[in-house]
Design a protein around this motif. Sequence first.
Motif, short mmCIF file in Angstrom:
data_model
loop_
_atom_site.label_atom_id
_atom_site.label_comp_id
_atom_site.label_asym_id
_atom_site.label_seq_id
_atom_site.Cartn_x
_atom_site.Cartn_y
_atom_site.Cartn_z
N UNK A 118 0.86 -1.18 0.00
CA UNK A 118 0.00 0.00 0.00
C UNK A 118 0.90 1.23 0.00
N UNK A 119 0.56 2.20 -0.81
CA UNK A 119 1.32 3.44 -0.83
C UNK A 119 0.62 4.44 0.10
N UNK A 120 1.35 4.87 1.15
CA UNK A 120 0.76 5.77 2.14
C UNK A 120 1.46 7.12 2.22
N UNK A 121 2.54 7.29 1.53
CA UNK A 121 3.27 8.54 1.65
C UNK A 121 4.50 8.36 2.50
N UNK A 122 4.62 9.13 3.59
CA UNK A 122 5.84 9.08 4.40
C UNK A 122 5.92 7.83 5.27
N UNK A 123 4.83 7.34 5.81
CA UNK A 123 4.84 6.10 6.60
C UNK A 123 5.52 6.26 7.95
N UNK A 124 5.56 5.16 8.70
CA UNK A 124 6.17 5.14 10.02
C UNK A 124 7.29 4.11 10.01
N UNK A 125 8.42 4.44 10.63
CA UNK A 125 9.56 3.53 10.68
C UNK A 125 9.31 2.48 11.75
N UNK A 126 9.59 1.22 11.41
CA UNK A 126 9.43 0.11 12.37
C UNK A 126 10.50 0.14 13.45
N UNK A 127 11.73 0.31 13.04
CA UNK A 127 12.87 0.16 13.94
C UNK A 127 13.62 1.48 14.07
N UNK A 128 13.01 2.43 14.74
CA UNK A 128 13.57 3.78 14.80
C UNK A 128 14.56 3.95 15.95
N UNK A 129 14.28 3.40 17.12
CA UNK A 129 15.10 3.67 18.30
C UNK A 129 15.77 2.41 18.84
N UNK A 130 16.41 1.65 17.99
CA UNK A 130 17.11 0.45 18.41
C UNK A 130 18.52 0.84 18.84
N UNK A 131 18.89 0.42 20.07
CA UNK A 131 20.18 0.81 20.63
C UNK A 131 21.35 0.01 20.09
N UNK A 132 21.16 -1.30 19.92
CA UNK A 132 22.26 -2.15 19.49
C UNK A 132 21.88 -2.90 18.22
N UNK A 133 22.88 -3.22 17.45
CA UNK A 133 22.67 -3.97 16.22
C UNK A 133 22.33 -5.43 16.55
N UNK A 134 21.33 -5.97 15.87
CA UNK A 134 20.95 -7.37 16.02
C UNK A 134 21.08 -8.04 14.66
N UNK A 135 21.83 -9.13 14.60
CA UNK A 135 21.93 -9.88 13.36
C UNK A 135 20.71 -10.78 13.22
N UNK A 136 20.13 -10.80 12.02
CA UNK A 136 18.93 -11.58 11.77
C UNK A 136 19.20 -12.62 10.69
N UNK A 137 18.52 -13.76 10.81
CA UNK A 137 18.60 -14.81 9.79
C UNK A 137 17.18 -15.06 9.29
N UNK A 138 16.98 -14.91 7.98
CA UNK A 138 15.67 -15.15 7.39
C UNK A 138 15.39 -16.65 7.40
N UNK A 139 14.28 -17.06 8.06
CA UNK A 139 14.00 -18.50 8.16
C UNK A 139 12.73 -18.91 7.41
N UNK A 140 11.90 -17.94 7.02
CA UNK A 140 10.69 -18.30 6.28
C UNK A 140 10.13 -17.07 5.59
N UNK A 141 9.59 -17.28 4.40
CA UNK A 141 8.80 -16.25 3.73
C UNK A 141 7.52 -16.89 3.25
#
Length: 60
Positions: free
Chosen positions: A20-43
């Motif tokens: 959906x195109x909404x314009x500016x939108x809202x950021x999901x991960x705006x105030x994360x203090x530390x980096x977290x490594x992620x592994x994609x396990x399913x789509x």
Amino acid sequence: MQSLINAILLDELRIIIHPVILGSGKRYFDNIDTRQDLKLIETKLYKTSGSMLMRYEIVK
């Protein structure tokens, strides 16, 4: 969700993207203090809506 990520209390993230195109939108991960490594396990693509589920495991 941001406070749980910052406290390192999550094992998994599930994110659903809706086409959906909404314009500016809202950021999901705006105030994360530390980096977290992620592994994609399913789509999963929902063909009727065009939405996509992405399931990530947090690598420790």
